[in-house]
Design a protein around this motif. Structure first.
Motif, PDB file in Angstrom:
ATOM      1  N   CYS A  25     -27.200  19.255  43.858  1.00 17.82           N
ATOM      2  CA  CYS A  25     -26.883  20.396  42.992  1.00 17.82           C
ATOM      3  C   CYS A  25     -27.749  20.353  41.743  1.00 17.82           C
ATOM      4  O   CYS A  25     -27.865  19.305  41.095  1.00 17.82           O
ATOM      5  CB  CYS A  25     -25.417  20.363  42.589  1.00 17.82           C
ATOM      6  SG  CYS A  25     -24.276  20.281  43.979  1.00 17.82           S
ATOM      7  N   THR A  26     -28.331  21.492  41.404  1.00 20.53           N
ATOM      8  CA  THR A  26     -29.183  21.592  40.224  1.00 20.53           C
ATOM      9  C   THR A  26     -28.709  22.749  39.358  1.00 20.53           C
ATOM     10  O   THR A  26     -28.534  23.866  39.856  1.00 20.53           O
ATOM     11  CB  THR A  26     -30.653  21.850  40.622  1.00 20.53           C
ATOM     12  OG1 THR A  26     -31.078  20.856  41.554  1.00 20.53           O
ATOM     13  CG2 THR A  26     -31.550  21.812  39.387  1.00 20.53           C
ATOM     14  N   VAL A  27     -28.508  22.494  38.063  1.00 23.11           N
ATOM     15  CA  VAL A  27     -28.173  23.577  37.137  1.00 23.11           C
ATOM     16  C   VAL A  27     -29.389  24.490  37.022  1.00 23.11           C
ATOM     17  O   VAL A  27     -30.478  24.048  36.635  1.00 23.11           O
ATOM     18  CB  VAL A  27     -27.779  23.033  35.753  1.00 23.11           C
ATOM     19  CG1 VAL A  27     -27.534  24.189  34.775  1.00 23.11           C
ATOM     20  CG2 VAL A  27     -26.534  22.155  35.858  1.00 23.11           C
ATOM     21  N   VAL A  28     -29.203  25.764  37.374  1.00 24.07           N
ATOM     22  CA  VAL A  28     -30.302  26.735  37.342  1.00 24.07           C
ATOM     23  C   VAL A  28     -30.368  27.445  35.995  1.00 24.07           C
ATOM     24  O   VAL A  28     -31.439  27.594  35.403  1.00 24.07           O
ATOM     25  CB  VAL A  28     -30.147  27.762  38.482  1.00 24.07           C
ATOM     26  CG1 VAL A  28     -31.173  28.882  38.352  1.00 24.07           C
ATOM     27  CG2 VAL A  28     -30.283  27.061  39.829  1.00 24.07           C
ATOM     28  N   SER A  29     -29.226  27.900  35.509  1.00 21.28           N
ATOM     29  CA  SER A  29     -29.212  28.607  34.226  1.00 21.28           C
ATOM     30  C   SER A  29     -27.826  28.508  33.620  1.00 21.28           C
ATOM     31  O   SER A  29     -26.826  28.305  34.321  1.00 21.28           O
ATOM     32  CB  SER A  29     -29.602  30.082  34.399  1.00 21.28           C
ATOM     33  OG  SER A  29     -28.693  30.741  35.263  1.00 21.28           O
ATOM     34  N   PRO A  35     -22.483  21.940  28.532  1.00 16.22           N
ATOM     35  CA  PRO A  35     -22.943  20.623  28.109  1.00 16.22           C
ATOM     36  C   PRO A  35     -24.136  20.093  28.888  1.00 16.22           C
ATOM     37  O   PRO A  35     -24.673  19.047  28.549  1.00 16.22           O
ATOM     38  CB  PRO A  35     -21.705  19.743  28.345  1.00 16.22           C
ATOM     39  CG  PRO A  35     -20.993  20.405  29.475  1.00 16.22           C
ATOM     40  CD  PRO A  35     -21.237  21.881  29.294  1.00 16.22           C
ATOM     41  N   ARG A  36     -24.537  20.761  29.962  1.00 19.83           N
ATOM     42  CA  ARG A  36     -25.665  20.297  30.765  1.00 19.83           C
ATOM     43  C   ARG A  36     -26.713  21.395  30.832  1.00 19.83           C
ATOM     44  O   ARG A  36     -26.421  22.552  31.100  1.00 19.83           O
ATOM     45  CB  ARG A  36     -25.192  19.922  32.172  1.00 19.83           C
ATOM     46  CG  ARG A  36     -24.298  18.695  32.213  1.00 19.83           C
ATOM     47  CD  ARG A  36     -25.101  17.412  32.112  1.00 19.83           C
ATOM     48  NE  ARG A  36     -25.549  16.995  33.436  1.00 19.83           N
ATOM     49  CZ  ARG A  36     -26.529  16.113  33.644  1.00 19.83           C
ATOM     50  NH1 ARG A  36     -27.179  15.595  32.629  1.00 19.83           N
ATOM     51  NH2 ARG A  36     -26.869  15.770  34.872  1.00 19.83           N
ATOM     52  N   GLU A  37     -27.963  21.026  30.602  1.00 20.07           N
ATOM     53  CA  GLU A  37     -29.042  22.001  30.533  1.00 20.07           C
ATOM     54  C   GLU A  37     -29.608  22.308  31.915  1.00 20.07           C
ATOM     55  O   GLU A  37     -29.375  21.558  32.873  1.00 20.07           O
ATOM     56  CB  GLU A  37     -30.155  21.458  29.637  1.00 20.07           C
ATOM     57  CG  GLU A  37     -30.826  20.211  30.193  1.00 20.07           C
ATOM     58  CD  GLU A  37     -31.934  19.707  29.301  1.00 20.07           C
ATOM     59  OE1 GLU A  37     -32.572  20.529  28.629  1.00 20.07           O
ATOM     60  OE2 GLU A  37     -32.167  18.498  29.279  1.00 20.07           O
ATOM     61  N   PRO A  38     -30.362  23.412  32.057  1.00 21.87           N
ATOM     62  CA  PRO A  38     -31.016  23.714  33.324  1.00 21.87           C
ATOM     63  C   PRO A  38     -31.869  22.540  33.796  1.00 21.87           C
ATOM     64  O   PRO A  38     -32.568  21.906  33.005  1.00 21.87           O
ATOM     65  CB  PRO A  38     -31.879  24.933  32.983  1.00 21.87           C
ATOM     66  CG  PRO A  38     -31.114  25.614  31.890  1.00 21.87           C
ATOM     67  CD  PRO A  38     -30.544  24.498  31.067  1.00 21.87           C
ATOM     68  N   GLY A  39     -31.801  22.275  35.092  1.00 24.39           N
ATOM     69  CA  GLY A  39     -32.521  21.151  35.676  1.00 24.39           C
ATOM     70  C   GLY A  39     -31.660  19.920  35.877  1.00 24.39           C
ATOM     71  O   GLY A  39     -32.044  19.004  36.608  1.00 24.39           O
ATOM     72  N   GLY A  99     -18.621  30.917  28.893  1.00 25.91           N
ATOM     73  CA  GLY A  99     -19.924  30.571  29.435  1.00 25.91           C
ATOM     74  C   GLY A  99     -20.036  30.868  30.921  1.00 25.91           C
ATOM     75  O   GLY A  99     -19.037  31.008  31.638  1.00 25.91           O
ATOM     76  N   ILE A 100     -21.279  30.996  31.391  1.00 29.20           N
ATOM     77  CA  ILE A 100     -21.573  31.205  32.812  1.00 29.20           C
ATOM     78  C   ILE A 100     -22.597  30.165  33.232  1.00 29.20           C
ATOM     79  O   ILE A 100     -23.546  29.875  32.500  1.00 29.20           O
ATOM     80  CB  ILE A 100     -22.119  32.619  33.078  1.00 29.20           C
ATOM     81  CG1 ILE A 100     -21.056  33.673  32.738  1.00 29.20           C
ATOM     82  CG2 ILE A 100     -22.546  32.769  34.540  1.00 29.20           C
ATOM     83  CD1 ILE A 100     -21.559  35.101  32.863  1.00 29.20           C
ATOM     84  N   LEU A 101     -22.394  29.582  34.389  1.00 28.74           N
ATOM     85  CA  LEU A 101     -23.258  28.522  34.888  1.00 28.74           C
ATOM     86  C   LEU A 101     -23.691  28.864  36.300  1.00 28.74           C
ATOM     87  O   LEU A 101     -22.852  29.172  37.155  1.00 28.74           O
ATOM     88  CB  LEU A 101     -22.479  27.196  34.873  1.00 28.74           C
ATOM     89  CG  LEU A 101     -23.181  25.931  35.354  1.00 28.74           C
ATOM     90  CD1 LEU A 101     -24.248  25.513  34.354  1.00 28.74           C
ATOM     91  CD2 LEU A 101     -22.164  24.814  35.536  1.00 28.74           C
ATOM     92  N   GLU A 102     -24.991  28.825  36.558  1.00 33.14           N
ATOM     93  CA  GLU A 102     -25.517  29.042  37.907  1.00 33.14           C
ATOM     94  C   GLU A 102     -26.059  27.726  38.439  1.00 33.14           C
ATOM     95  O   GLU A 102     -26.796  27.025  37.741  1.00 33.14           O
ATOM     96  CB  GLU A 102     -26.617  30.101  37.907  1.00 33.14           C
ATOM     97  CG  GLU A 102     -26.103  31.513  37.660  1.00 33.14           C
ATOM     98  CD  GLU A 102     -27.191  32.556  37.768  1.00 33.14           C
ATOM     99  OE1 GLU A 102     -26.879  33.696  38.157  1.00 33.14           O
ATOM    100  OE2 GLU A 102     -28.351  32.230  37.444  1.00 33.14           O
ATOM    101  N   VAL A 103     -25.675  27.399  39.672  1.00 28.71           N
ATOM    102  CA  VAL A 103     -26.035  26.119  40.273  1.00 28.71           C
ATOM    103  C   VAL A 103     -26.684  26.341  41.631  1.00 28.71           C
ATOM    104  O   VAL A 103     -26.177  27.111  42.458  1.00 28.71           O
ATOM    105  CB  VAL A 103     -24.785  25.217  40.439  1.00 28.71           C
ATOM    106  CG1 VAL A 103     -25.162  23.889  41.098  1.00 28.71           C
ATOM    107  CG2 VAL A 103     -24.105  24.978  39.098  1.00 28.71           C
ATOM    108  N   LEU A 104     -27.809  25.675  41.858  1.00 28.79           N
ATOM    109  CA  LEU A 104     -28.431  25.646  43.179  1.00 28.79           C
ATOM    110  C   LEU A 104     -27.802  24.504  43.971  1.00 28.79           C
ATOM    111  O   LEU A 104     -27.823  23.355  43.525  1.00 28.79           O
ATOM    112  CB  LEU A 104     -29.943  25.423  43.059  1.00 28.79           C
ATOM    113  CG  LEU A 104     -30.678  25.091  44.364  1.00 28.79           C
ATOM    114  CD1 LEU A 104     -30.648  26.281  45.320  1.00 28.79           C
ATOM    115  CD2 LEU A 104     -32.115  24.655  44.081  1.00 28.79           C
TER     116      LEU A 104
END
Length: 329
Positions: A25-29, A35-39, A99-104
């Motif tokens: 899993c990778t944080v996309v945006s 608390p966790r940045e993209p990537g 907040g909104i979090l997109e994850v690959l």
């Protein structure tokens, strides 16, 4: 190496070697509070074992519950958390501050191809240059390409159904010489996920060192280590806090010849001005080279104790790494 994302990829490789399917899993945006940045990375297996994080709690709990229930069988999918709309791929988890979090989410079966890919990713994290990791959302195929000179850490190209992620050297702190301030800096840096290296050839100073196990100690003149090819990258901070010009000055002279992203040396305003003059006059530094050195080092917090000074130093390193200008330039 204690960096969390580095350890995530190491664990992913270990599970693949054990013939286990993994979900990377990778944080996309992120939009709003996160608390966790993209990537940022997390890896998990079908039974809920995992390493890394995406948000700090609620997202991970939801994802792992759905994974154990058999979801996420596509090779690659974007999952949105905190979204107001529904959909089969949307997990409705309310994030702090709206907040909104997109994850690959990538489903990676145990294969020679996936093992080779993640080994290359691990090499980039521990290496000298950034690469671009590309993942197709149509079939989950992945590859590595040379990274552009600049750009966002993660790009979701919806037109091409492709996710592009910059992967590069983890943050590293080189402490040029031991002191009580250096020791506290090491502890702060470890908690921030930095790889920490302490260089000091003075046996009388380092004989009874009791550093955290994550710190790599090299009994060598710091300037020699700093000047070694590949030691410093734009993700490297070089800090000299010994008050010994034989250590500090030589370290600064070596560091400005590298691509280190942060270079700093401890001292008062008066001492720093004298050092700048000395480095130009006898050290042969140009004005632009000496201007790269943060002296006095750290944010102006009115620090007095070693812990306060170390806090000011690490805060300034983070500020520069995140591209923020000083509060009072």
């Amino acid at each position: 190496m204690q960096n969390l994302d580095y350890r995530v990829v190491e664990q992913a490789i270990e599970w693949l070697r054990d013939d286990r399917t993994i979900w990377l899993c990778t944080v996309v945006s992120t939009f709003g509070s996160s608390p966790r940045e993209p990537g940022s990375l997390m890896v998990a297996t079908a039974d809920g074992r995992h390493l890394g994080s995406l948000s700090g709690g609620c997202v991970e709990e939801d994802f792992l519950a759905r994974l154990v229930d058999g979801e996420y069988q596509l090779p690659a999918v974007i999952v949105r958390y905190g979204a107001s709309d529904g959909g089969p791929e949307n997990a409705r988890v309310r994030l702090p501050c709206g907040g909104i979090l997109e994850v690959l989410v990538e489903r990676m079966a145990a294969s020679n191809e996936n093992l080779a890919h993640l080994r290359e990713v691990l090499g980039a994290l521990g290496g000298e240059k950034e690469v671009e990791r590309q993942v197709s959302l149509t079939d989950g195929k992945n590859r590595l390409e040379p990274a552009a000179a600049t750009g966002p850490r993660v790009i979701l190209d919806e037109g091409e159904e492709l996710v592009r992620m910059r992967v590069g050297p983890v943050a590293k702190l080189i402490l040029a010489g031991y002191s009580t301030v250096a020791e506290v800096c090491a502890n702060f840096a470890i908690s921030l996920g930095y790889q920490v290296v302490l260089c000091d050839p003075r046996e009388e100073v380092t004989r009874d060192l009791n550093l955290p196990g994550e710190v790599e100690f090299i009994p060598q003149l710091p300037s020699l280590y700093i000047a070694s090819p590949g030691t410093c990258t734009p993700s490297t901070a070089v800090v000299a806090v010994t008050h010994d010009p034989r250590i500090d000055d030589l370290a600064m002279m070596a560091a400005v010849k590298t691509t280190a992203g942060y270079i700093g040396v401890m001292g008062s305003v008066r001492t720093s001005q004298a050092r700048a003059d000395r480095l130009r006059r006898t050290g042969g530094l140009t004005e632009s080279e000496s201007d790269r050195i943060h002296m006095p080092i750290g944010l102006d917090l009115g620090s007095k104790t070693p812990a306060e000074i170390a806090l000011a130093i690490m805060a300034d390193i983070v500020r520069v790494r995140r591209g923020r200008v000083p509060v009072n330039p």
